[in-house]
Design a protein around this motif. Sequence first.
Motif, PDB file in Angstrom:
ATOM      1  N   PHE A 257       0.805  -1.222   0.000  1.00 26.12           N
ATOM      2  CA  PHE A 257       0.000   0.000   0.000  1.00 26.12           C
ATOM      3  C   PHE A 257       0.840   1.276   0.000  1.00 26.12           C
ATOM      4  O   PHE A 257       0.299   2.367   0.132  1.00 26.12           O
ATOM      5  N   SER A 258       2.166   1.138  -0.125  1.00 29.27           N
ATOM      6  CA  SER A 258       3.012   2.338  -0.154  1.00 29.27           C
ATOM      7  C   SER A 258       4.214   2.092  -1.045  1.00 29.27           C
ATOM      8  O   SER A 258       4.620   0.948  -1.292  1.00 29.27           O
ATOM      9  N   ALA A 259       4.809   3.201  -1.514  1.00 33.18           N
ATOM     10  CA  ALA A 259       5.999   3.106  -2.358  1.00 33.18           C
ATOM     11  C   ALA A 259       7.175   2.532  -1.570  1.00 33.18           C
ATOM     12  O   ALA A 259       8.006   1.809  -2.126  1.00 33.18           O
ATOM     13  N   GLY A 260       7.243   2.838  -0.277  1.00 34.56           N
ATOM     14  CA  GLY A 260       8.312   2.295   0.558  1.00 34.56           C
ATOM     15  C   GLY A 260       8.252   0.786   0.648  1.00 34.56           C
ATOM     16  O   GLY A 260       9.281   0.098   0.577  1.00 34.56           O
ATOM     17  N   GLN A 261       7.053   0.261   0.797  1.00 32.93           N
ATOM     18  CA  GLN A 261       6.894  -1.195   0.828  1.00 32.93           C
ATOM     19  C   GLN A 261       7.322  -1.808  -0.506  1.00 32.93           C
ATOM     20  O   GLN A 261       7.995  -2.842  -0.540  1.00 32.93           O
ATOM     21  N   ALA A 262       6.937  -1.165  -1.606  1.00 36.99           N
ATOM     22  CA  ALA A 262       7.304  -1.674  -2.927  1.00 36.99           C
ATOM     23  C   ALA A 262       8.814  -1.642  -3.135  1.00 36.99           C
ATOM     24  O   ALA A 262       9.380  -2.533  -3.777  1.00 36.99           O
ATOM     25  N   LEU A 263       9.466  -0.639  -2.584  1.00 36.90           N
ATOM     26  CA  LEU A 263      10.920  -0.535  -2.692  1.00 36.90           C
ATOM     27  C   LEU A 263      11.597  -1.686  -1.948  1.00 36.90           C
ATOM     28  O   LEU A 263      12.530  -2.320  -2.461  1.00 36.90           O
ATOM     29  N   LEU A 264      11.112  -1.987  -0.750  1.00 45.33           N
ATOM     30  CA  LEU A 264      11.672  -3.100   0.021  1.00 45.33           C
ATOM     31  C   LEU A 264      11.478  -4.425  -0.710  1.00 45.33           C
ATOM     32  O   LEU A 264      12.375  -5.273  -0.730  1.00 45.33           O
ATOM     33  N   ALA A 265      10.307  -4.612  -1.290  1.00 45.10           N
ATOM     34  CA  ALA A 265      10.028  -5.854  -2.015  1.00 45.10           C
ATOM     35  C   ALA A 265      10.992  -6.025  -3.187  1.00 45.10           C
ATOM     36  O   ALA A 265      11.510  -7.124  -3.428  1.00 45.10           O
ATOM     37  N   ALA A 266      11.239  -4.951  -3.916  1.00 43.51           N
ATOM     38  CA  ALA A 266      12.160  -5.012  -5.049  1.00 43.51           C
ATOM     39  C   ALA A 266      13.585  -5.282  -4.583  1.00 43.51           C
ATOM     40  O   ALA A 266      14.322  -6.063  -5.198  1.00 43.51           O
ATOM     41  N   LYS A 267      13.987  -4.636  -3.490  1.00 43.38           N
ATOM     42  CA  LYS A 267      15.325  -4.857  -2.944  1.00 43.38           C
ATOM     43  C   LYS A 267      15.522  -6.320  -2.545  1.00 43.38           C
ATOM     44  O   LYS A 267      16.624  -6.861  -2.670  1.00 43.38           O
ATOM     45  N   ALA A 268      14.457  -6.946  -2.052  1.00 48.01           N
ATOM     46  CA  ALA A 268      14.539  -8.350  -1.637  1.00 48.01           C
ATOM     47  C   ALA A 268      14.491  -9.312  -2.824  1.00 48.01           C
ATOM     48  O   ALA A 268      14.742 -10.504  -2.662  1.00 48.01           O
ATOM     49  N   GLY A 269      14.138  -8.787  -4.006  1.00 50.99           N
ATOM     50  CA  GLY A 269      14.148  -9.606  -5.214  1.00 50.99           C
ATOM     51  C   GLY A 269      12.820 -10.177  -5.639  1.00 50.99           C
ATOM     52  O   GLY A 269      12.782 -11.148  -6.404  1.00 50.99           O
ATOM     53  N   ALA A 270      11.709  -9.595  -5.166  1.00 52.59           N
ATOM     54  CA  ALA A 270      10.386 -10.097  -5.550  1.00 52.59           C
ATOM     55  C   ALA A 270      10.215 -10.101  -7.067  1.00 52.59           C
ATOM     56  O   ALA A 270      10.649  -9.167  -7.752  1.00 52.59           O
TER      57      ALA A 270
ATOM     58  N   LEU B 189      -0.086   5.648  -6.574  1.00 52.52           N
ATOM     59  CA  LEU B 189       0.895   4.716  -6.037  1.00 52.52           C
ATOM     60  C   LEU B 189       1.573   3.943  -7.170  1.00 52.52           C
ATOM     61  O   LEU B 189       2.801   3.749  -7.144  1.00 52.52           O
ATOM     62  N   ILE B 190       0.809   3.500  -8.159  1.00 50.10           N
ATOM     63  CA  ILE B 190       1.394   2.800  -9.302  1.00 50.10           C
ATOM     64  C   ILE B 190       2.422   3.701  -9.990  1.00 50.10           C
ATOM     65  O   ILE B 190       3.534   3.268 -10.338  1.00 50.10           O
ATOM     66  N   GLU B 191       2.075   4.958 -10.186  1.00 46.53           N
ATOM     67  CA  GLU B 191       2.995   5.906 -10.822  1.00 46.53           C
ATOM     68  C   GLU B 191       4.280   6.061 -10.015  1.00 46.53           C
ATOM     69  O   GLU B 191       5.387   6.096 -10.578  1.00 46.53           O
ATOM     70  N   ASP B 192       4.152   6.173  -8.695  1.00 43.03           N
ATOM     71  CA  ASP B 192       5.333   6.339  -7.840  1.00 43.03           C
ATOM     72  C   ASP B 192       6.245   5.116  -7.908  1.00 43.03           C
ATOM     73  O   ASP B 192       7.471   5.243  -7.999  1.00 43.03           O
ATOM     74  N   ILE B 193       5.641   3.939  -7.866  1.00 44.38           N
ATOM     75  CA  ILE B 193       6.441   2.710  -7.941  1.00 44.38           C
ATOM     76  C   ILE B 193       7.133   2.614  -9.300  1.00 44.38           C
ATOM     77  O   ILE B 193       8.319   2.258  -9.392  1.00 44.38           O
ATOM     78  N   ARG B 194       6.420   2.953 -10.366  1.00 44.48           N
ATOM     79  CA  ARG B 194       7.004   2.920 -11.712  1.00 44.48           C
ATOM     80  C   ARG B 194       8.237   3.816 -11.787  1.00 44.48           C
ATOM     81  O   ARG B 194       9.278   3.437 -12.340  1.00 44.48           O
ATOM     82  N   THR B 195       8.118   5.021 -11.211  1.00 46.51           N
ATOM     83  CA  THR B 195       9.241   5.962 -11.224  1.00 46.51           C
ATOM     84  C   THR B 195      10.443   5.400 -10.464  1.00 46.51           C
ATOM     85  O   THR B 195      11.583   5.444 -10.946  1.00 46.51           O
ATOM     86  N   ILE B 196      10.196   4.851  -9.284  1.00 47.29           N
ATOM     87  CA  ILE B 196      11.287   4.309  -8.464  1.00 47.29           C
ATOM     88  C   ILE B 196      11.956   3.128  -9.161  1.00 47.29           C
ATOM     89  O   ILE B 196      13.196   3.054  -9.235  1.00 47.29           O
ATOM     90  N   TYR B 197      11.162   2.213  -9.679  1.00 44.84           N
ATOM     91  CA  TYR B 197      11.739   1.039 -10.337  1.00 44.84           C
ATOM     92  C   TYR B 197      12.532   1.435 -11.582  1.00 44.84           C
ATOM     93  O   TYR B 197      13.602   0.867 -11.855  1.00 44.84           O
ATOM     94  N   ASP B 198      12.016   2.398 -12.340  1.00 41.47           N
ATOM     95  CA  ASP B 198      12.725   2.846 -13.537  1.00 41.47           C
ATOM     96  C   ASP B 198      14.017   3.581 -13.178  1.00 41.47           C
ATOM     97  O   ASP B 198      15.022   3.488 -13.889  1.00 41.47           O
ATOM     98  N   ASN B 199      13.998   4.319 -12.064  1.00 43.50           N
ATOM     99  CA  ASN B 199      15.197   5.055 -11.633  1.00 43.50           C
ATOM    100  C   ASN B 199      16.383   4.128 -11.403  1.00 43.50           C
ATOM    101  O   ASN B 199      17.529   4.488 -11.698  1.00 43.50           O
ATOM    102  N   TYR B 200      16.101   2.945 -10.858  1.00 40.98           N
ATOM    103  CA  TYR B 200      17.185   2.068 -10.417  1.00 40.98           C
ATOM    104  C   TYR B 200      17.238   0.732 -11.146  1.00 40.98           C
ATOM    105  O   TYR B 200      18.060  -0.119 -10.813  1.00 40.98           O
ATOM    106  N   GLY B 201      16.402   0.575 -12.143  1.00 39.86           N
ATOM    107  CA  GLY B 201      16.459  -0.634 -12.957  1.00 39.86           C
ATOM    108  C   GLY B 201      16.013  -1.898 -12.258  1.00 39.86           C
ATOM    109  O   GLY B 201      16.462  -2.997 -12.604  1.00 39.86           O
TER     110      GLY B 201
END
Length: 223
Positions: A114-127, A147-159
């Motif tokens: 439910f948050s961009a921070g949670q999505a960032l942690l999930a990506a860092k863990a390799g989900a 929220l979808i837009e924010d996650i898209r931006t974060i994921y695109d920023n860091y690949g």
Amino acid sequence: MKFFIDTANLAHIKEAYELGVLDGVTTNPSLMAKEGISGHENVINHYKAICEIVDGDVSAEVIATTFEEMVIEGEALAALHPQIVVKVPMIKDGVRAIKYFTSKGIRTNCTLVFSAGQALLAAKAGATYVSPFIGRLDDVSTDGLTLIEDIRTIYDNYGYETQILAASARHPMHIINCAKIGSDVVTAPLSAIVALLKHPLTDNGLAQFLADYAKAAELEAVK
């Protein structure tokens, strides 16, 4: 964008698959209960039945909430079928479990995000997938699409390779808007997917074509 269907109803899954647009299935304990599926063995057999219908990924959710129990349950689920993706809740032990599964080559879907921070942690863990619940955010007067837009931006920023799986989509405009802002996947009930087929001008146009054809056939018969 990939289309997943969010259900445990085998008839709905088969209908979506036969439509030719289905890429996978998501389900959860609530959806299983809705179909009257209960008991460990019945749930396991139902997952197997779903995998026999579709070609794509099938998310199977762990019930456990501790790291050790999630590992045991997740490994058992992953062993059921190559299409199974282990669905893990966004909690501390869940993130640990995702990291563990990733190290073992087991694919995961981090759910209840439910948050961009949670999505960032999930990506860092390799989900493999992260599931932000846009419909439930809308229910509490929060814009799930932002929220979808924010996650898209974060994921695109860091690949990050984690795929954004927009969950709890309720209607066709959820699907359209998710496609516009770059969600990798959307999961929705059959009703929302087939609603994309509908437009009054399509119905009117088809009715006119058929009426004109019938009229021409009548004139030809008179000659």
